[in-house]
Design a protein around this motif. Structure first.
Motif, short mmCIF file in Angstrom:
data_model
loop_
_atom_site.label_atom_id
_atom_site.label_comp_id
_atom_site.label_asym_id
_atom_site.label_seq_id
_atom_site.Cartn_x
_atom_site.Cartn_y
_atom_site.Cartn_z
N LEU A 163 112.32 -51.38 22.40
CA LEU A 163 113.58 -51.68 23.07
C LEU A 163 113.32 -52.33 24.43
O LEU A 163 113.97 -53.31 24.79
CB LEU A 163 114.41 -50.40 23.25
CG LEU A 163 115.72 -50.56 24.01
CD1 LEU A 163 116.67 -51.50 23.29
CD2 LEU A 163 116.37 -49.21 24.22
N GLY A 164 112.37 -51.81 25.17
CA GLY A 164 112.02 -52.40 26.47
C GLY A 164 111.50 -53.81 26.32
O GLY A 164 111.85 -54.71 27.09
N VAL A 165 110.68 -54.04 25.31
CA VAL A 165 110.15 -55.39 25.06
C VAL A 165 111.28 -56.33 24.65
O VAL A 165 111.32 -57.49 25.06
CB VAL A 165 109.03 -55.35 24.00
CG1 VAL A 165 108.60 -56.75 23.60
CG2 VAL A 165 107.85 -54.55 24.51
N ALA A 166 112.23 -55.83 23.88
CA ALA A 166 113.38 -56.65 23.47
C ALA A 166 114.18 -57.10 24.69
O ALA A 166 114.69 -58.22 24.72
CB ALA A 166 114.27 -55.87 22.50
N ASN A 167 114.27 -56.25 25.70
CA ASN A 167 114.97 -56.64 26.93
C ASN A 167 114.27 -57.80 27.62
O ASN A 167 114.90 -58.63 28.26
CB ASN A 167 115.07 -55.46 27.90
CG ASN A 167 116.06 -54.43 27.44
OD1 ASN A 167 117.08 -54.75 26.86
ND2 ASN A 167 115.76 -53.17 27.68
N LEU A 168 112.95 -57.87 27.49
CA LEU A 168 112.18 -58.94 28.10
C LEU A 168 112.36 -60.26 27.36
O LEU A 168 112.23 -61.33 27.95
CB LEU A 168 110.69 -58.59 28.10
CG LEU A 168 110.31 -57.32 28.86
CD1 LEU A 168 108.84 -57.03 28.66
CD2 LEU A 168 110.64 -57.46 30.33
N ALA A 169 112.66 -60.20 26.08
CA ALA A 169 112.76 -61.40 25.26
C ALA A 169 113.87 -62.34 25.74
O ALA A 169 113.80 -63.55 25.51
CB ALA A 169 112.99 -61.02 23.81
N ALA A 170 114.85 -61.83 26.42
CA ALA A 170 115.95 -62.65 26.90
C ALA A 170 115.59 -63.47 28.13
O ALA A 170 116.31 -64.39 28.50
CB ALA A 170 117.15 -61.74 27.24
N SER A 171 114.46 -63.18 28.76
CA SER A 171 114.06 -63.91 29.96
C SER A 171 113.50 -65.27 29.62
O SER A 171 112.51 -65.39 28.89
CB SER A 171 113.01 -63.10 30.74
OG SER A 171 112.52 -63.87 31.80
N ARG A 172 114.11 -66.32 30.15
CA ARG A 172 113.62 -67.67 29.94
C ARG A 172 112.44 -68.02 30.83
O ARG A 172 111.68 -68.93 30.55
CB ARG A 172 114.73 -68.68 30.20
CG ARG A 172 115.79 -68.64 29.13
CD ARG A 172 116.79 -69.74 29.37
NE ARG A 172 118.10 -69.10 29.41
CZ ARG A 172 119.17 -69.62 29.95
NH1 ARG A 172 119.10 -70.78 30.53
NH2 ARG A 172 120.31 -68.99 29.92
N ASP A 173 112.27 -67.28 31.92
CA ASP A 173 111.23 -67.57 32.90
C ASP A 173 109.89 -66.91 32.57
O ASP A 173 108.86 -67.34 33.06
CB ASP A 173 111.66 -67.14 34.29
CG ASP A 173 112.88 -67.92 34.77
OD1 ASP A 173 112.88 -69.14 34.60
OD2 ASP A 173 113.81 -67.30 35.29
N LEU A 174 109.91 -65.86 31.77
CA LEU A 174 108.69 -65.11 31.49
C LEU A 174 107.71 -65.96 30.68
O LEU A 174 108.05 -66.47 29.62
CB LEU A 174 109.03 -63.83 30.73
CG LEU A 174 107.88 -62.84 30.53
CD1 LEU A 174 107.37 -62.34 31.88
CD2 LEU A 174 108.34 -61.67 29.68
N ARG A 175 106.50 -66.12 31.22
CA ARG A 175 105.48 -66.93 30.57
C ARG A 175 104.32 -66.11 30.04
O ARG A 175 103.65 -66.51 29.11
CB ARG A 175 104.94 -67.96 31.56
CG ARG A 175 105.99 -68.91 32.04
CD ARG A 175 105.44 -69.84 33.08
NE ARG A 175 106.52 -70.61 33.65
CZ ARG A 175 106.51 -71.12 34.86
NH1 ARG A 175 105.45 -70.96 35.62
NH2 ARG A 175 107.53 -71.80 35.31
N ASP A 176 104.05 -64.98 30.69
CA ASP A 176 102.88 -64.17 30.32
C ASP A 176 103.26 -62.70 30.36
O ASP A 176 103.69 -62.20 31.39
CB ASP A 176 101.74 -64.45 31.30
CG ASP A 176 100.45 -63.78 30.90
OD1 ASP A 176 100.25 -63.52 29.71
OD2 ASP A 176 99.65 -63.48 31.81
N LEU A 177 103.12 -62.04 29.21
CA LEU A 177 103.41 -60.62 29.09
C LEU A 177 102.20 -59.93 28.53
O LEU A 177 101.69 -60.30 27.48
CB LEU A 177 104.62 -60.39 28.19
CG LEU A 177 105.00 -58.95 27.91
CD1 LEU A 177 105.41 -58.24 29.20
CD2 LEU A 177 106.12 -58.90 26.88
N ASN A 178 101.73 -58.93 29.23
CA ASN A 178 100.59 -58.16 28.76
C ASN A 178 101.01 -56.70 28.65
O ASN A 178 101.58 -56.14 29.50
CB ASN A 178 99.40 -58.30 29.72
CG ASN A 178 98.19 -57.57 29.21
OD1 ASN A 178 98.07 -57.27 28.04
ND2 ASN A 178 97.30 -57.27 30.13
#
Length: 75
Positions: free
Chosen positions: A60-75
């Motif tokens: 669920l937390g990762v799904a919240n990140l998916a909406a970000s257009r600016d995020l380039r790198d997620l570890n």
């Protein structure tokens, strides 16, 4: 900004980050960040790099990140 090995990263910490308008890189590995705190951080910041290694973030937390257009790198 790097905040590692800090179990107390919570909604109050997210509130404190709101004043950092140009925050683009946030490293929270091995912290106590929650799904809710992730959502709060991304409401106010356009992060490019976000490190959550060793946290208890759920799908669920990762799904919240998916909406970000600016995020380039997620570890």
């Amino acid at each position: 900004m790097t905040i590692n090995d800090r179990p107390e990263v919570d909604s109050q910490a997210a509130e404190a980050l709101k004043g950092l308008a140009f925050l683009r890189y946030l490293y929270l590995s091995d912290s106590g960040i929650s799904d809710e705190t992730v959502r709060e951080i991304f409401r106010t910041h356009s992060l490019h790099t976000f490190d959550l290694d060793g946290t208890k973030i759920t799908d669920l937390g990762v799904a919240n990140l998916a909406a970000s257009r600016d995020l380039r790198d997620l570890n």
